[in-house]
Design a protein around this motif. Structure first.
Motif, short mmCIF file in Angstrom:
data_model
loop_
_atom_site.label_atom_id
_atom_site.label_comp_id
_atom_site.label_asym_id
_atom_site.label_seq_id
_atom_site.Cartn_x
_atom_site.Cartn_y
_atom_site.Cartn_z
N PRO A 243 13.64 2.10 3.87
CA PRO A 243 12.29 1.33 3.93
C PRO A 243 11.00 2.00 3.93
CG PRO A 243 14.09 0.22 5.04
CD PRO A 243 14.73 1.56 4.73
N THR A 244 11.27 3.30 4.82
CA THR A 244 9.81 3.84 5.18
C THR A 244 9.82 4.87 3.82
OG1 THR A 244 11.54 5.61 6.19
CG2 THR A 244 10.33 3.89 7.26
N PRO A 245 8.40 5.11 3.64
CA PRO A 245 8.38 6.21 2.20
C PRO A 245 9.16 7.38 2.48
CG PRO A 245 6.25 5.35 3.11
CD PRO A 245 7.32 4.84 4.25
N THR B 44 16.31 25.36 -8.34
CA THR B 44 16.64 26.28 -7.37
C THR B 44 17.94 26.57 -7.43
OG1 THR B 44 14.83 25.73 -6.17
CG2 THR B 44 15.95 27.18 -4.92
N GLY B 45 18.63 27.72 -7.34
CA GLY B 45 19.75 28.00 -7.21
C GLY B 45 21.03 27.33 -8.06
N GLY B 46 20.62 27.16 -9.29
CA GLY B 46 21.22 26.44 -10.33
C GLY B 46 21.31 25.03 -10.28
N ARG B 47 20.57 24.52 -9.28
CA ARG B 47 20.46 23.05 -9.01
C ARG B 47 19.15 22.41 -9.44
NH1 ARG B 47 25.39 20.55 -8.47
NH2 ARG B 47 24.41 18.93 -7.41
N LEU B 48 18.99 21.22 -9.61
CA LEU B 48 17.87 20.53 -10.06
C LEU B 48 17.64 19.59 -9.27
CD1 LEU B 48 15.70 20.28 -12.53
CD2 LEU B 48 17.23 18.06 -13.22
N HIS B 49 16.40 19.56 -8.65
CA HIS B 49 15.68 18.89 -7.44
C HIS B 49 14.45 18.00 -8.16
CE1 HIS B 49 17.45 22.23 -5.62
NE2 HIS B 49 17.99 21.26 -4.89
N VAL B 50 14.97 16.47 -8.18
CA VAL B 50 14.00 15.48 -8.98
C VAL B 50 13.49 14.69 -7.88
CG1 VAL B 50 13.74 13.82 -10.65
CG2 VAL B 50 15.38 16.02 -11.10
N THR B 51 12.19 14.52 -7.84
CA THR B 51 11.67 13.38 -7.10
C THR B 51 10.81 12.29 -8.06
OG1 THR B 51 11.10 14.88 -5.50
CG2 THR B 51 10.08 12.96 -5.42
N LEU B 52 11.21 11.14 -7.73
CA LEU B 52 10.58 9.87 -8.41
C LEU B 52 9.67 9.41 -7.43
CD1 LEU B 52 10.90 8.37 -11.04
CD2 LEU B 52 12.22 6.83 -9.89
N ARG B 53 8.40 9.21 -7.55
CA ARG B 53 7.61 8.83 -6.77
C ARG B 53 6.88 7.43 -7.46
NH1 ARG B 53 3.45 12.41 -3.30
NH2 ARG B 53 1.64 10.78 -2.84
N TRP B 54 6.42 6.46 -6.92
CA TRP B 54 6.03 5.21 -7.53
C TRP B 54 5.05 4.62 -6.36
CZ3 TRP B 54 11.12 5.59 -6.02
CH2 TRP B 54 11.55 4.65 -4.84
N SER B 55 4.08 3.73 -6.78
CA SER B 55 3.12 2.90 -6.25
C SER B 55 3.88 1.65 -5.75
CB SER B 55 1.85 2.54 -6.98
OG SER B 55 1.08 1.53 -6.28
N ARG B 56 3.64 1.15 -4.42
CA ARG B 56 4.26 0.19 -4.02
C ARG B 56 3.50 -1.16 -4.43
NH1 ARG B 56 8.14 1.04 -0.42
NH2 ARG B 56 8.12 3.17 0.73
N ALA B 57 2.45 -0.80 -5.14
CA ALA B 57 1.95 -2.25 -5.85
C ALA B 57 2.34 -2.43 -7.11
CB ALA B 57 0.33 -1.66 -5.91
N LEU B 58 3.25 -1.34 -7.58
CA LEU B 58 3.93 -1.82 -8.87
C LEU B 58 5.27 -2.02 -8.64
CD1 LEU B 58 3.91 -1.22 -12.11
CD2 LEU B 58 4.30 1.06 -11.50
N ALA C 165 0.90 -1.37 0.07
CA ALA C 165 -0.08 0.07 -0.14
C ALA C 165 1.00 1.24 0.03
CB ALA C 165 -0.73 0.01 1.28
N GLY C 166 0.52 2.31 -0.53
CA GLY C 166 1.05 3.60 -0.24
C GLY C 166 1.88 3.97 -1.51
N ASN C 167 2.85 4.85 -1.47
CA ASN C 167 3.67 5.20 -2.51
C ASN C 167 5.39 5.27 -1.82
OD1 ASN C 167 2.14 8.06 -4.33
ND2 ASN C 167 1.72 5.79 -4.11
N GLY C 168 6.18 4.93 -2.66
CA GLY C 168 7.67 5.10 -2.16
C GLY C 168 8.16 6.26 -3.02
N MET C 169 9.43 6.73 -2.41
CA MET C 169 9.72 8.08 -3.21
C MET C 169 11.12 8.17 -3.17
SD MET C 169 8.53 11.88 -1.83
CE MET C 169 9.23 12.09 -0.26
N LEU C 170 12.01 8.73 -3.99
CA LEU C 170 13.53 9.02 -3.92
C LEU C 170 13.47 10.59 -4.32
CD1 LEU C 170 16.05 6.52 -5.29
CD2 LEU C 170 16.09 9.06 -6.04
N GLN C 171 14.67 10.97 -3.90
CA GLN C 171 14.83 12.50 -4.22
C GLN C 171 16.44 12.58 -4.54
OE1 GLN C 171 13.23 14.03 -0.30
NE2 GLN C 171 11.70 15.04 -1.50
#
Length: 538
Positions: free
Chosen positions: A522-524, A434-448, A234-240
């Protein structure tokens, strides 16, 4: 006895006959499709180099909410046979939406997990909450400082919104007004988006081999976990991740051949294609949902869900290009052709105007039937249309247009945000600069996907983005083979995208990012270095 909240202006009762606003189409569709397993949250992180005064921040945030009264709303309760959902404007918050997290080494990780699992209530005004996390040392991505290098104290503002009510653009505007109120600076004029007329016609709906661009899109392949395990997830995972802003292609005739946003779309397309091949799935047509925000960015910006969603077909025009793009090293000429084709399509889509979710949704949400029946029909239509749902959502705000200067606490040096990743799509990519840097977030369903698969997918994304940068970089010679492959020289820099990777079944992406890129807890929403992940079981 008067409560402290009421004395401070919080929690005052709604005046009789408060203004009510019927749900717009986007809000109603989202409301019908809510699920406890995948909360519909948007999260925004603003990282500051200093510390904030709690009382001043509470006052500044309250004033920002009063400046944008449209966010001070709650859902009007009612029965299933009523004709429409409605927002009630309250004029004041129902409770204090600002909280200060308990300090500790995992405080930021816990706050990120809450942002992915706990939706603000639609029954309370405003449908958002602001958490303040004080972090001792470490990096903006949440990693601890390197050995022997002392880290500075800093503050993270984490805003979580219910996406049924508000989007990332509205949240950023509220935070910008909060910064102006806290720092005592006057509101600066903020330029709105510029939509150049598309040069020439967009590519046809079929490739040069006659294949339909609008064929049924490919799905992101599920990972190799057993199906019962995925079904229970259940829920989403996320990486920044924080990346340098890549080079931007030079302009010819006042118009760039392609933008950084086009590079993000191409990178996401290549990421999905290579991932599916690694899972033993055939490559197929990728279609990407891209939000387009035409609202002004100043204090007059309309709050709510103000974007329109368009779909970009990522089908190459040449029949051999899929094989050239998904090889061990993407062919530079094929990448260039896909960038040019994508740029033509996105320019046409941005310049056009249409309904936020397409023409069919207006009929589903017309107040001809009670909301209970409309909800049943909407959910049924969503299930029936699942095979034609786009492959991935890519949302890019570009350079954050606000200073986000909190006075003595400093100016924001990192801004991340994430969009929901609900099934059947199950994957979203969000980027801001921001400030000449790129901030990217990948978010996915844990069912996938599981966390290890998410890391590997992010590594593929970074590799694909590197391929688009190679053909954009000054002096690149991608045009040597294939039609339309000449690439103008680049001039400046601008936003782009992200990440890291590791997985057993497919080939692990190479390069320095495998050693040092952030990987999820392991936590979202947690983030650690790959070195630390290797030091403990996943």
């Amino acid at each position: 006895m008067t409560s402290s909240w009421t004395a401070a202006g919080w929690g005052t009762s709604t005046p009789p006959g408060g203004v009510r606003i019927p749900f717009p189409t986007t809000d109603e569709v989202s409301r019908h499709c809510l699920s406890d397993d995948e909360p519909e949250t948007v999260h925004i992180e603003v990282h500051l180099p200093g510390r904030l005064d709690p009382a001043r921040l509470r006052t500044a945030f309250r004033r920002a909410l009063l400046t944008h009264p449209r966010v001070l709303m709650r859902e009007v309760p009612g029965r299933r046979y009523r004709q429409s959902f409605a927002w009630e404007l309250t004029g004041e918050p129902d409770s204090d939406p600002v909280s200060f997290a308990r300090p500790g080494p995992d405080a930021l990780g816990r706050a990120r997990a809450r942002a992915l699992t706990e939706c603000p209530s639609l029954a309370l005004s405003p449908p958002m909450r602001l958490e303040v996390i004080e972090v001792d040392g470490g990096t903006a991505a949440g990693e601890p400082p390197e050995a022997g290098v002392p880290g500075a104290n800093r503050t993270v503002l984490l805003l979580t919104m219910h996406h049924t009510a508000l989007d990332a653009g509205s949240g950023l505007r509220v935070l910008a007004t909060t910064a102006e109120q806290y720092g005592g600076s006057s509101a600066l004029p903020v330029p709105g988006p510029v939509r150049p007329d598309p040069s020439g016609s967009a590519p046809a709906a079929t490739g040069r081999d006659g294949r339909a661009v609008w064929a049924r899109p490919v799905r992101v392949a599920p990972d190799s976990r057993p199906e019962p395990v995925r079904a229970r997830a259940a829920g989403n995972g996320m990486l920044q991740a924080e990346l340098p802003v890549p080079p931007r292609v030079g302009r010819t005739g006042g118009l760039a051949p392609w933008t950084v946003n086009d590079q993000l779309l191409v990178a996401a397309s290549l990421m999905v294609g290579r991932w599916n091949v690694s899972q033993g799935r055939p490559a197929g047509p990728v279609r990407i949902t891209m939000p387009v925000d035409d609202r002004p960015r100043g204090r007059e910006m309309p709050m709510g869900n103000g974007t329109r969603l368009v779909e970009v077909a990522m089908t190459p025009e040449y029949p051999r290009d899929p094989d050239l793009l998904l090889g061990e090293r993407p062919d530079p000429a094929a990448v260039t052709r896909l960038l040019r084709t994508t740029a033509q399509r996105t320019r046409a889509l941005k310049s056009a105007h249409g309904a936020p979710l397409g023409p069919g949704t207006g009929l589903l949400t017309a107040p001809l039937l009670p909301v209970g029946i409309r909800g049943t029909l909407t959910r049924g239509a969503r299930r029936a249309a699942a095979p034609w749902t786009s492959t991935v959502l890519v949302t890019n705000v570009g350079r954050v247009p606000y200073a986000l200067d909190f006075g003595d606490a400093g100016r924001a040096n990192a801004v991340w945000f994430s969009a929901p990743a609900r099934m059947p799509r199950g994957l979203s990519v969000a980027a801001a600069s921001t400030g000449g840097r790129l901030h990217v977030t990948l978010r996915w369903s844990r069912a996938l996907l599981g966390d290890a698969s998410g890391r590997y997918l992010a590594g593929l994304f970074e590799q694909a983005l590197s391929a688009t940068s190679q053909v954009t970089r000054p002096g690149s010679n991608a045009g040597g083979s294939g039609p339309e492959a000449d690439v103008p020289e680049a001039d400046a820099t601008a936003p782009n995208a992200e990440a890291p990777g590791a997985r057993g079944k497919a080939r692990r992406p190479g390069g320095s990012h495998d050693r040092d890129a952030p990987c999820p807890d392991p936590t979202p929403g947690g983030a650690r270095s790959a070195r630390q992940n290797h030091a403990r079981p996943s």
